[in-house]
Each structure stands twice: as structure tokens, then as C-alpha cells.
Motif scaffolding. Structure first.
Motif, PDB file in Angstrom:
ATOM      1  N   ILE A  75     -26.742   6.606 119.241  1.00 22.68           N
ATOM      2  CA  ILE A  75     -25.473   6.912 118.558  1.00 22.68           C
ATOM      3  C   ILE A  75     -25.742   7.547 117.201  1.00 22.68           C
ATOM      4  O   ILE A  75     -25.114   8.558 116.822  1.00 22.68           O
ATOM      5  N   LEU A  76     -26.687   6.983 116.451  1.00 22.97           N
ATOM      6  CA  LEU A  76     -26.982   7.496 115.115  1.00 22.97           C
ATOM      7  C   LEU A  76     -27.617   8.884 115.170  1.00 22.97           C
ATOM      8  O   LEU A  76     -27.473   9.681 114.228  1.00 22.97           O
ATOM      9  N   SER A  77     -28.321   9.187 116.255  1.00 23.78           N
ATOM     10  CA  SER A  77     -28.935  10.515 116.369  1.00 23.78           C
ATOM     11  C   SER A  77     -27.875  11.611 116.376  1.00 23.78           C
ATOM     12  O   SER A  77     -28.097  12.714 115.856  1.00 23.78           O
ATOM     13  N   PHE A  78     -26.722  11.327 116.956  1.00 27.42           N
ATOM     14  CA  PHE A  78     -25.648  12.324 117.028  1.00 27.42           C
ATOM     15  C   PHE A  78     -24.634  12.171 115.892  1.00 27.42           C
ATOM     16  O   PHE A  78     -23.880  13.096 115.600  1.00 27.42           O
ATOM     17  N   ASN A  79     -24.599  11.023 115.264  1.00 29.25           N
ATOM     18  CA  ASN A  79     -23.638  10.802 114.181  1.00 29.25           C
ATOM     19  C   ASN A  79     -24.280   9.906 113.122  1.00 29.25           C
ATOM     20  O   ASN A  79     -23.955   8.728 112.998  1.00 29.25           O
ATOM     21  N   PRO A  80     -25.234  10.468 112.350  1.00 31.77           N
ATOM     22  CA  PRO A  80     -25.975   9.635 111.397  1.00 31.77           C
ATOM     23  C   PRO A  80     -25.137   9.145 110.224  1.00 31.77           C
ATOM     24  O   PRO A  80     -25.443   8.105 109.649  1.00 31.77           O
ATOM     25  N   ASP A  81     -24.080   9.872 109.867  1.00 28.31           N
ATOM     26  CA  ASP A  81     -23.273   9.484 108.701  1.00 28.31           C
ATOM     27  C   ASP A  81     -22.092   8.631 109.150  1.00 28.31           C
ATOM     28  O   ASP A  81     -20.940   9.069 109.183  1.00 28.31           O
ATOM     29  N   VAL A  82     -22.384   7.403 109.528  1.00 27.12           N
ATOM     30  CA  VAL A  82     -21.341   6.501 110.023  1.00 27.12           C
ATOM     31  C   VAL A  82     -20.638   5.860 108.840  1.00 27.12           C
ATOM     32  O   VAL A  82     -21.290   5.243 107.980  1.00 27.12           O
ATOM     33  N   LYS A  86     -16.403   2.106 110.376  1.00 29.64           N
ATOM     34  CA  LYS A  86     -16.821   2.285 111.769  1.00 29.64           C
ATOM     35  C   LYS A  86     -18.133   1.544 112.050  1.00 29.64           C
ATOM     36  O   LYS A  86     -18.365   1.063 113.161  1.00 29.64           O
ATOM     37  N   TRP A  87     -18.985   1.475 111.036  1.00 33.12           N
ATOM     38  CA  TRP A  87     -20.254   0.745 111.195  1.00 33.12           C
ATOM     39  C   TRP A  87     -20.008  -0.726 111.514  1.00 33.12           C
ATOM     40  O   TRP A  87     -20.619  -1.293 112.413  1.00 33.12           O
ATOM     41  N   TRP A 180     -35.132  10.626 110.865  1.00 31.39           N
ATOM     42  CA  TRP A 180     -33.996  10.272 110.007  1.00 31.39           C
ATOM     43  C   TRP A 180     -34.186   8.894 109.374  1.00 31.39           C
ATOM     44  O   TRP A 180     -33.888   8.674 108.217  1.00 31.39           O
TER      45      TRP A 180
END
Length: 449
Positions: A75-82, A86-87, A180
Motif C-alpha cells: 500500500i505504501l509503495s503506491f501511496n507513501p504520503d498517507v 487514513k493511517w 523509501w
């Protein structure tokens, strides 16, 4: 002669006992080993199956928690700025799916930025793995291998002992060249241990678990103790994502049932002993019955039946030569009438003992009945030797009077000899000749009075 027969009988009994116990020992031990092999194989199968269930349970639940780290990394690979809101929702959902998850965190550039739940894990916020020697090697391993790693058991920054599953996060999937950071899931070791211990291992059984660093190198034991591996009845490997454990199911030696492993011996030796004692009782009864049938009860000498049997054997033997001497007590009836049967019995026993004392071991003294005895002298037929024996026997029997309480009894005997084959070709003829000679001796003694 009779003692030789008894000695031979005892020798056969001893030989039988040795062979019997040797064969019994071999048979019982063979059956014991066969039973023990099957019993231990059955026990080993039970322990292996039990341990396989425990291993499968650990692998399923722990790997499920570890895989959540991989899901979070994806999930973080596609949306690292959570965003934090949402986190919290994402981490909460992941934590609810886990069995032993204590906390979840993400560390961009290897510095912890978010942790769930925050309560109780405040000390983790801002943790720079690059400045934490105890944890940085595992982070580097995850980054270099591009795979999940499992670290621990280790002492946690927030306190306690746990396992940490780390999944590297790359910003350019699927090439994975732009690192990352890392996401981590802390597995509560105490909860894991308690769940393992809740499994019904069986009475007295213990479980040991340790890390396996390499195939030939064991790590520290974190469940159980070294004796669990020393007394292990079954050992297996738990394959987790990023680590391998070794587990052992142990049974203390003192709990192993001696009776269960030696049941064949117990039954076998009891049956063997029972059969042997039964044989001894039967053989002793037979020996006593035979002894009674062949022995005079009063004097302990062989009786007429035994004497006739021996004479038959001597006659049938090739080149058999022997002499028989008929012995009769003189004035025996007067002793019984004057002093009683006790005196007569004492005289019979005394004469029997005295005659035996001067004969060879190969010779035999038998009581034919009443006051009549028969001496059987194998390989002795010389007239001079016979005369010498007659003289010795008469001297031994009659020289000393028999002392009984307040009476003294003088002993007198009459004897007659016959040689085989010179004086007769069969038992009847021999005994007739000996009896005739004995009667002549008796008349001579009466004439001398």
C-alpha cells in the motif's frame, strides 16, 4: 551306587535349567525388543503428529501476522504520503486482522514517523534505526534482500519482548530501486507464548522453541529450556516468513512409564518363572515318588526293587562280572520280642550304616525286607577278595555292640556269597546260591554258641 544315580539325575535337572533359562531369556528379550520397537515407533508417531499440529498452528497464525507487513508495504509503495487520519484507519484494520500484533509503524528514511496505537508506544516515535545498533542490521537485511525479515525475540524500545516483522518499501514498484523506508509490525511474544502453552500437550509434556540461525547453528531458546531439547521425543522446524525456528516436544525421563516399556518382560519372566517352578514341583514329586518306590523308608537304603533292577543291568552289560552277598541278622526276632520294635529298627539302621562304611562307592547295600540285606559288588569275583569283604563286613557290623539307653545289644550276622557268572546265569539262581551259603553260615554260627 544309588548316590551316583541321584547325582546323575541332579545333573540332568541342572542342565535342563540352564538350557531352559537361556532359551527363555533369549525368547523374552527378543519379544521385548520387538514390542519395544513397535511401542516406541507408535509413541514417536504420536509425538510427531502432536508437534506437527503445533507447528502448523504457529506457522499459520504468525505468518498471517507477518504477511500484514507485506500488505502494508505494498500500500505504501503506491501511496507513501498517507495522511494521519487514513493511517489510523488503515493500521487499525490491519491490527484487527492479526492474532498477536502489538503495534504497527512506518519509518520513511528509516525514521519512525507513524505508530499505531500511539498509546503505550510513544517512545518509538522519531526512532532513527540508523542510530539503533540493535535493530539496524535487520532493517538493512530487509532493504538489501527486498523481502520480509523477522527479527527477534528482542527487547523493544517501548518495553517488553517481541518479534518484529519488517517489510521494505520502495517508491518505484516493481523495479524496487528507490528505497523509501520500512514498515514494521511488532508481534507480542507474551501473547504468542501463552497461546502456544494453552495447547494441550499431554500430562508432563513440555515445549521448547529456539531460533535457528543456520542449519547447524542454534540461536537462543525463548520458550522452554535446554532440557526440553535434551529430552525431546520429537523435533521439527517452524518455517516463518523471514525466519526459521526449531521446536521440541519433550517428556521428562522420570515420567516415562517403566511398566509400559517393560510389559513383555514382566509377563514373560513371570510366565517363565511359573513354568520353571511348576517343572521343579513336578520333577521333585516324581523324584520323591521314585525315591519312595526304590528306597527303604527305615534305613534309607535301596530296596528290593532297586536291587533287582541293578542286577538286571549288570547281567545285561557286556562282560559283566559281579558278586552278591546275602546278609541276615541273627536272633533278630528275639530282639524285637524282648526289647521292642524300636530296638529292632535301631539295629537295622546301625548294621546298614556300618556295612556301607566299609564298602566301595561303586558297591551297593540294599535292604530286601525284614532283617535281610543284599550286597552287590561290581567287578569283584576273586575268592580272596570276596573273603576279605566278608571279613570286613562282619567285623564292621558285629565288633561293637549297639548301645541303647540302658541296654546293650550284641549284633550277629550270617552271610552267603554268589558270583556271576560262575555260580549262576540269572538272578534267581544267583540269589538261591547266596541264600544257601548264608543259611549254611547261620547254621555254623548256631553250632558255635
Amino acid at each position: 551306587m544309588q548316590s551316583t544315580h541321584l547325582a546323575r539325575t541332579k545333573l540332568w535337572i541342572v542342565a535342563f535349567a540352564i538350557v531352559y533359562w537361556f532359551l527363555s531369556l533369549f525368547t523374552v528379550e527378543y519379544l521385548h525388543r520387538s514390542y519395544l520397537r513397535d511401542y516406541l515407533a507408535e509413541q514417536q508417531q504420536w509425538f510427531s503428529q502432536k508437534l506437527a499440529l503445533i507447528r502448523a498452528n504457529i506457522e499459520a497464525k504468525v505468518n498471517a501476522d507477518i504477511l500484514l507487513a507485506d500488505s502494508l508495504a505494498t500500500i505504501l509503495s503506491f501511496n507513501p504520503d498517507v495522511p494521519y487520519s487514513k493511517w489510523t484507519l488503515l493500521a487499525g484494520q490491519l491490527a484487527s486482522k492479526g492474532e498477536y500484533i502489538r503495534s504497527i509503524s512506518i519509518a520513511p528514511n528509516d525514521v519512525v514517523a507513524l505508530v499505531y496505537p500511539l498509546a503505550g508506544n510513544e517512545s518509538v516515535m522519531g526512532l532513527d534505526f540508523r542510530e539503533t545498533p540493535a535493530q539496524m542490521p535487520a532493517v538493512l537485511e530487509a532493504r538489501m534482500s527486498r523481502q520480509i525479515t523477522l527479527d527477534g525475540p528482542i527487547t523493544l524500545i517501548q518495553g517488553g519482548i517481541g518479534l518484529i516483522a519488517r517489510a521494505p518499501v520502495f517508491a518505484d514498484p516493481p523495479t524496487n530501486t528507490q528505497y523509501w523506508g520500512v514498515c514494521s509490525i511488532v508481534i507480542d511474544l507474551d501473547r504468542l507464548i501463552n497461546s502456544i502453552r494453552d495447547v494441550d500437550l499431554g500430562e508432563g509434556m513440555t515445549l521448547g522453541i529456539r531460533t535457528l540461525l543456520y542449519p547447524d547453528k542454534r540461536g537462543p531458546i525463548f520458550i522452554g529450556q535446554s532440557s526440553d531439547f535434551d529430552n525431546a521425543r520429537a523435533v521439527a522446524q517452524v518455517h516463518l516468513l523471514g525466519a526459521t525456528w526449531e521446536i521440541a516436544l519433550a517428556e521428562p525421563a522420570e515420567l516415562r512409564s517403566w511398566g509400559a516399556t517393560n510389559v513383555v518382560r514382566l509377563i514373560g519372566y513371570c510366565v517363565t518363572l511359573f513354568i520353571f517352578l511348576s517343572f521343579l514341583m513336578v520333577s521333585n514329586a516324581y523324584r520323591m515318588a521314585r525315591l519312595v518306590s526304590l528306597q527303604d523308608v527305615l534305613t534309607g537304603l535301596p530296596n528290593r526293587r532297586f536291587a533287582m533292577s541293578l542286577l538286571n543291568k549288570l547281567i545285561q552289560a557286556p562282560n559283566g562280572r559281579f558278586t552278591v552277598i546275602n546278609v541276615d541278622l541273627n536272633y533278630f526276632k528275639q530282639v524285637n520280642d524282648s526289647f521292642g520294635h524300636a530296638a529292632g529298627d535301631a539295629m537295622l539302621k546301625a548294621v546298614a550304616k556300618r556295612m556301607q562304611s566299609v564298602l566301595r562307592n561303586s558297591d551297593m547295600v540294599a535292604r530286601l525286607g525284614g532283617d535281610e540285606f543284599l550286597l552287590i559288588l561290581p567287578r569283584l569275583t576273586s575268592p580272596a577278595d570276596i573273603s576279605h569283604v566278608l571279613m570286613k563286613v562282619r567285623h564292621a557290623a558285629c565288633e561293637q555292640p549297639l548301645q541303647m539307653a540302658d541296654i546293650t545289644l550284641n549284633i550277629s550276622i550270617s552271610m552267603g556269597a554268589a558270583r556271576y557268572p560262575e555260580d549262576g546265569q540269572d538272578i534267581t539262581e544267583l540269589l538261591h546260591v547266596a541264600d544257601k551259603a548264608m543259611y549254611e553260615d547261620k547254621q555254623r554260627i548256631k553250632g558255635e554258641r
